[in-house]
Design a protein around this motif. Structure first.
Motif, PDB file in Angstrom:
ATOM      1  N   LYS A  84      -3.843   4.274  -7.245  1.00 28.07           N
ATOM      2  CA  LYS A  84      -4.301   5.478  -7.832  1.00 28.07           C
ATOM      3  C   LYS A  84      -3.652   6.645  -7.198  1.00 28.07           C
ATOM      4  O   LYS A  84      -3.810   7.958  -7.902  1.00 28.07           O
ATOM      5  N   ASP A  85      -2.556   6.403  -6.493  1.00 26.99           N
ATOM      6  CA  ASP A  85      -1.506   7.567  -6.157  1.00 26.99           C
ATOM      7  C   ASP A  85      -0.608   7.571  -6.990  1.00 26.99           C
ATOM      8  O   ASP A  85       0.376   8.487  -6.863  1.00 26.99           O
TER       9      ASP A  85
ATOM     10  N   GLU B 102       1.745   5.591  -7.928  1.00 31.29           N
ATOM     11  CA  GLU B 102       2.806   4.606  -7.279  1.00 31.29           C
ATOM     12  C   GLU B 102       2.718   3.156  -7.894  1.00 31.29           C
ATOM     13  O   GLU B 102       1.554   2.738  -7.726  1.00 31.29           O
TER      14      GLU B 102
ATOM     15  N   LYS C 142       6.092  -0.414  -2.387  1.00 31.95           N
ATOM     16  CA  LYS C 142       5.582   0.731  -3.290  1.00 31.95           C
ATOM     17  C   LYS C 142       6.973   1.375  -3.854  1.00 31.95           C
ATOM     18  O   LYS C 142       7.807   1.420  -3.099  1.00 31.95           O
TER      19      LYS C 142
ATOM     20  N   LYS D 124       7.699   5.233  -6.388  1.00 34.30           N
ATOM     21  CA  LYS D 124       7.337   6.296  -7.314  1.00 34.30           C
ATOM     22  C   LYS D 124       8.015   6.036  -8.497  1.00 34.30           C
ATOM     23  O   LYS D 124       7.425   6.593  -9.490  1.00 34.30           O
TER      24      LYS D 124
ATOM     25  N   THR E 143      -8.327  -0.637  -2.414  1.00 32.51           N
ATOM     26  CA  THR E 143      -7.263   0.215  -2.787  1.00 32.51           C
ATOM     27  C   THR E 143      -6.902   1.228  -1.490  1.00 32.51           C
ATOM     28  O   THR E 143      -5.635   1.966  -1.664  1.00 32.51           O
ATOM     29  N   GLU E 144      -7.765   1.425  -0.862  1.00 34.07           N
ATOM     30  CA  GLU E 144      -7.487   2.454   0.313  1.00 34.07           C
ATOM     31  C   GLU E 144      -6.432   2.100   1.150  1.00 34.07           C
ATOM     32  O   GLU E 144      -5.595   2.899   1.892  1.00 34.07           O
TER      33      GLU E 144
ATOM     34  N   ASP F 142      -4.947  -1.081   0.834  1.00 31.85           N
ATOM     35  CA  ASP F 142      -3.708  -1.698   0.096  1.00 31.85           C
ATOM     36  C   ASP F 142      -3.842  -3.359   0.778  1.00 31.85           C
ATOM     37  O   ASP F 142      -2.884  -3.777   0.970  1.00 31.85           O
TER      38      ASP F 142
END
Length: 439
Positions: A129-130, A132, A151, A153, A222-223, A225
């Protein structure tokens, strides 16, 4: 992967022999999953970051329709493993024959907290969701299996997340992890980057110690991971398996052409090495399968891809046959070494289903099938097919079912096979016929 109308299968291959070693990424392509064309190897040892081997990995289609491969490279004689990437040399080539390994490899190097000799097989990436990208890589710490999480970007600079995506003690090394969503509704499946909605997630691991593939169903937080298996799932050796034969190092991919998830597995045969060398090859890629979530939410369902039906020849059919206890009916007209069988059994009532012992582990399917086998009579079963049967049934291999009912009045129907009557001797006496049996 599926890219611009073509299916690409990459697989571990030794071009110099039928034994392990000299591993490259062999490459075959198809437009229908049935007819395949072998190309030159896509990735092979050639640089310092993969000088001693190009091991397994995965493909991801990046935004802009750009495919990239992540794979494990071996950099020295100490079996030190790193994660590399490769990209097509010519994106307009429909078969993507040639792949480049840029000089900014390796992308990921094990830090001091990671076992450098058990650090391999990166997964297809998914977007968080971020914004990445995330991948997971198989590993172990002593006897604890670990799915490390990274992770990025930009897909180039990767950072290890402090806590793993998932781990479990007592399982040994995790190879070829696979992490993907499955829909709770219908049969249309989902791209790997779908992380929210009416879905479950699947975590599949290949256990180096057993050479089998195991999976659990659960939730992807998802918060945090983190992957959390459902409370009744079993991690590891007694957990659910994709397949109870020789089936290992599987990978799945999302097919956007038909909105399905396709599973590929490898069969490591039972032949001794000397026989492999004599015949010149070892191991096979199995028939690709679609996978969906069972409506009960507790297991996956698999089925050969629909394209396989194009290979069917003569049809042999038996319809509306009523079977009584101990009946056997021969299906005549089957002469091929392989037969694609579709069979449906119906019952007037399930009242006679055997009680399911609460001490049995319903997720240890192999043990469950062995509780009573194919010869002990029950209320409803065993029933099924006798395959590879000799004329007087001195030899046969049953594929059979039994129906149990648990304490909540829910039915459990394992599909089993029994090799105890499948002699390896007198192969020339075997008749390739199928018999229908019911007790």
């Amino acid at each position: 992967m599926y890219f611009n109308g073509v299916y690409h299968l990459f697989y571990q291959y030794n071009p110099k022999g039928a034994v392990w070693g000299n591993i490259v990424w062999a490459h075959s392509v198809s437009k229908d999953l049935i007819n395949w064309e072998k190309l030159e190897p896509a990735i092979f040892p050639s640089k310092s970051f993969d000088k001693y081997g190009c091991w397994s990995g995965s493909a991801t289609i990046l935004p802009g329709n750009k495919p990239v491969i992540l794979y494990s490279g071996i950099i020295d004689e100490n079996n030190t493993q790193v994660q590399n990437y490769a990209v097509p040399e010519n994106i307009s080539d429909p078969y993507l024959v040639k792949w480049n390994k840029p000089d900014n490899n390796p992308l990921i190097v094990a830090d001091k907290h990671v076992n450098k000799t058990a650090f391999r097989d990166p997964t297809t990436a998914w977007l968080g969701k971020d914004g990445e990208w995330r991948i997971t890589v198989g590993s172990r710490k002593k006897n604890k299996g670990i799915s490390l999480l990274f992770k990025s970007k930009d897909f180039m600079k990767w950072t290890k997340v402090k806590k793993p995506l998932h781990s479990h003690r007592g399982t040994g090394n995790w190879e070829c992890p696979d992490f993907f969503p499955v829909s709770k509704q219908g049969t249309k499946e989902l791209d790997t980057s779908v992380i929210e909605g009416d879905i479950k997630h699947v975590m599949k691991i290949s256990l180096d110690a057993t050479r089998y593939d195991y999976y659990t169903l659960g939730t992807y937080d998802t918060e945090k991971d983190r992957y959390i298996p459902d409370k009744d799932m079993v991690d590891g050796w007694k957990g659910l398996r994709y397949d109870y034969g020789n089936f290992y190092a599987s990978k799945s991919f999302f097919d956007p052409a038909k909105n399905r998830r396709i599973l590929w597995g490898w069969a490591n045969e039972s032949d001794p090495v000397d026989d492999d060398v004599r015949k010149g090859w070892a191991g096979i890629q199995l028939i690709p399968r679609t996978i969906v979530l069972d409506p009960n939410g507790k297991q996956l369902l698999q089925w050969p891809v629909e394209e396989l039906e194009t290979l069917r020849g003569k049809k042999v059919e038996l319809s509306n046959k009523k079977l009584e206890k101990d009946d056997r009916v021969e299906i005549e007209g089957i002469s091929a070494a392989q037969a694609d069988v579709e069979v449906t059994f119906t019952f007037e009532s399930l009242d006679k289903a055997e009680p399911f012992d609460p001490n049995w582990d319903r997720y240890d399917a192999e043990k469950l099938c062995g509780q009573k086998g194919s010869t002990v009579q029950g209320g409803l079963g065993p029933f099924g097919l006798l395959t590879l049967a000799s004329e007087n049934l001195e030899e046969y291999t049953p594929v059979f079912f039994r129906i149990f009912k648990d304490q909540e009045n829910k039915h459990i129907v394992p599909m089993c096979s029994d090799a105890s009557k499948s002699s390896l001797e007198n192969k020339e006496d075997r008749l390739l016929q199928a018999l229908l049996t019911s007790t």
